[in-house]
Scaffold this motif. Structure first.
Motif, PDB file in Angstrom:
ATOM      1  N   SER A 171     -56.479  20.984 126.138  1.00  0.00           N
ATOM      2  CA  SER A 171     -55.777  20.069 125.221  1.00  0.00           C
ATOM      3  C   SER A 171     -56.572  19.888 123.934  1.00  0.00           C
ATOM      4  O   SER A 171     -56.010  19.854 122.826  1.00  0.00           O
ATOM      5  CB  SER A 171     -55.554  18.714 125.900  1.00  0.00           C
ATOM      6  OG  SER A 171     -54.725  18.853 127.027  1.00  0.00           O
ATOM      7  N   ARG A 172     -57.899  19.771 124.082  1.00  0.00           N
ATOM      8  CA  ARG A 172     -58.727  19.637 122.888  1.00  0.00           C
ATOM      9  C   ARG A 172     -58.647  20.868 122.004  1.00  0.00           C
ATOM     10  O   ARG A 172     -58.562  20.774 120.771  1.00  0.00           O
ATOM     11  CB  ARG A 172     -60.178  19.393 123.308  1.00  0.00           C
ATOM     12  CG  ARG A 172     -60.416  18.023 123.929  1.00  0.00           C
ATOM     13  CD  ARG A 172     -61.811  17.916 124.475  1.00  0.00           C
ATOM     14  NE  ARG A 172     -62.062  16.607 125.088  1.00  0.00           N
ATOM     15  CZ  ARG A 172     -63.142  16.314 125.795  1.00  0.00           C
ATOM     16  NH1 ARG A 172     -64.078  17.253 125.994  1.00  0.00           N
ATOM     17  NH2 ARG A 172     -63.288  15.110 126.308  1.00  0.00           N
ATOM     18  N   VAL A 173     -58.652  22.039 122.653  1.00  0.00           N
ATOM     19  CA  VAL A 173     -58.550  23.278 121.862  1.00  0.00           C
ATOM     20  C   VAL A 173     -57.217  23.346 121.150  1.00  0.00           C
ATOM     21  O   VAL A 173     -57.153  23.702 119.956  1.00  0.00           O
ATOM     22  CB  VAL A 173     -58.738  24.505 122.792  1.00  0.00           C
ATOM     23  CG1 VAL A 173     -58.419  25.798 122.043  1.00  0.00           C
ATOM     24  CG2 VAL A 173     -60.160  24.554 123.324  1.00  0.00           C
ATOM     25  N   LEU A 174     -56.136  22.984 121.862  1.00  0.00           N
ATOM     26  CA  LEU A 174     -54.815  23.011 121.247  1.00  0.00           C
ATOM     27  C   LEU A 174     -54.718  21.998 120.115  1.00  0.00           C
ATOM     28  O   LEU A 174     -54.098  22.274 119.064  1.00  0.00           O
ATOM     29  CB  LEU A 174     -53.743  22.719 122.312  1.00  0.00           C
ATOM     30  CG  LEU A 174     -53.538  23.811 123.371  1.00  0.00           C
ATOM     31  CD1 LEU A 174     -52.530  23.335 124.417  1.00  0.00           C
ATOM     32  CD2 LEU A 174     -53.066  25.106 122.733  1.00  0.00           C
ATOM     33  N   GLU A 175     -55.321  20.822 120.322  1.00  0.00           N
ATOM     34  CA  GLU A 175     -55.288  19.783 119.275  1.00  0.00           C
ATOM     35  C   GLU A 175     -56.035  20.251 118.033  1.00  0.00           C
ATOM     36  O   GLU A 175     -55.578  20.059 116.897  1.00  0.00           O
ATOM     37  CB  GLU A 175     -55.889  18.500 119.818  1.00  0.00           C
ATOM     38  CG  GLU A 175     -55.783  17.310 118.862  1.00  0.00           C
ATOM     39  CD  GLU A 175     -54.348  16.934 118.596  1.00  0.00           C
ATOM     40  OE1 GLU A 175     -54.069  16.418 117.498  1.00  0.00           O
ATOM     41  OE2 GLU A 175     -53.493  17.159 119.471  1.00  0.00           O
ATOM     42  N   LYS A 176     -57.197  20.888 118.259  1.00  0.00           N
ATOM     43  CA  LYS A 176     -57.946  21.425 117.119  1.00  0.00           C
ATOM     44  C   LYS A 176     -57.155  22.503 116.404  1.00  0.00           C
ATOM     45  O   LYS A 176     -57.160  22.587 115.161  1.00  0.00           O
ATOM     46  CB  LYS A 176     -59.278  21.987 117.602  1.00  0.00           C
ATOM     47  CG  LYS A 176     -60.279  20.930 118.041  1.00  0.00           C
ATOM     48  CD  LYS A 176     -61.581  21.570 118.506  1.00  0.00           C
ATOM     49  CE  LYS A 176     -62.590  20.511 118.944  1.00  0.00           C
ATOM     50  NZ  LYS A 176     -63.864  21.118 119.416  1.00  0.00           N
ATOM     51  N   SER A 177     -56.451  23.324 117.186  1.00  0.00           N
ATOM     52  CA  SER A 177     -55.637  24.374 116.583  1.00  0.00           C
ATOM     53  C   SER A 177     -54.519  23.778 115.744  1.00  0.00           C
ATOM     54  O   SER A 177     -54.239  24.233 114.623  1.00  0.00           O
ATOM     55  CB  SER A 177     -55.055  25.271 117.676  1.00  0.00           C
ATOM     56  OG  SER A 177     -54.217  26.261 117.130  1.00  0.00           O
TER      57      SER A 177
END
Length: 211
Positions: A171-177
């Motif tokens: 989720s953090r990676v997707l949010e950063k993306s």
């Protein structure tokens, strides 16, 4: 447990054969009819082999072999009494003599009562340890089942925590993306707006130069 069950089964079968012989003898003594000797005769043909087979099964247990030897000796004495009672009954009937078979029946009953008590002791000496082992096995199985359940539960909990951690990281990676995409979109919008303003300013400058 399998061996103990075999021993118990053999002991009970042997005990049943002695009861068949007693029942047949008593029926004949009371009625004088030879048909009642059928259980006696049937059991008599196999009972010696059953004693030998049980003795072989008890080869690992000197104490129980001694109990069986005592039972066998009492049975032999009872069998002699039974044979004598049958002979006297036959002689009495053939020669019209007083029948003393009733006294013999009482003697054989007393011997059989002793035999019965010894059989009960012998069977109990095998049943109680077998049941104790079975209870321990059931307890161990229950403990193993509980342990497996707890292990599975804890393992499932660990897997769930790992899954949650991975999903959180994802989720953090997707949010950063998404943040990066929004930043690019905002930058592109800013550049487009600036280019538009520059174009308008350039057009005005050209118009003013012509005028």
């Amino acid at each position: 447990i399998d061996h103990a069950s075999q021993v118990i089964s053999a002991e009970r079968e042997l005990f049943r054969l002695t009861l068949d012989m007693e029942t047949g003898l008593r029926g004949f003594q009371l009625t004088g009819r030879a048909v009642f000797l059928q259980p006696y005769n049937d059991a008599a043909t196999v009972i010696d082999a059953k004693f030998a087979a049980l003795d072989e099964l008890l080869a690992h247990d000197p104490s129980q072999r001694a109990q069986l030897a005592s039972i066998h000796q009492i049975f032999k004495e009872w069998r002699l009494q039974a044979t004598d009672a049958l002979r006297q009954h036959t002689d009495s009937a053939a020669h019209d003599l007083p029948d003393t078979s009733y006294d013999k029946m009482l003697e054989s009953k007393a011997s059989m009562d002793v035999l019965r008590r010894k059989f009960d002791t012998l069977i109990a000496s095998e049943v109680f340890p077998r049941n104790a082992i079975a209870r321990r096995i059931r307890s161990s199985s229950a403990l193993l089942s509980i342990s497996c359940f707890l292990f599975a539960f804890v393992g499932a909990g660990g897997i769930w925590l790992l899954f949650r951690r991975q999903m959180r990281d994802l989720s953090r990676v997707l949010e950063k993306s998404r943040d990066a995409e929004r930043a690019r979109d905002a930058l592109a919008l800013t550049v487009a707006q600036q280019e538009k303003e520059d174009a308008v300013a350039n057009y005005r400058g050209q118009v003013e130069a012509i005028n």
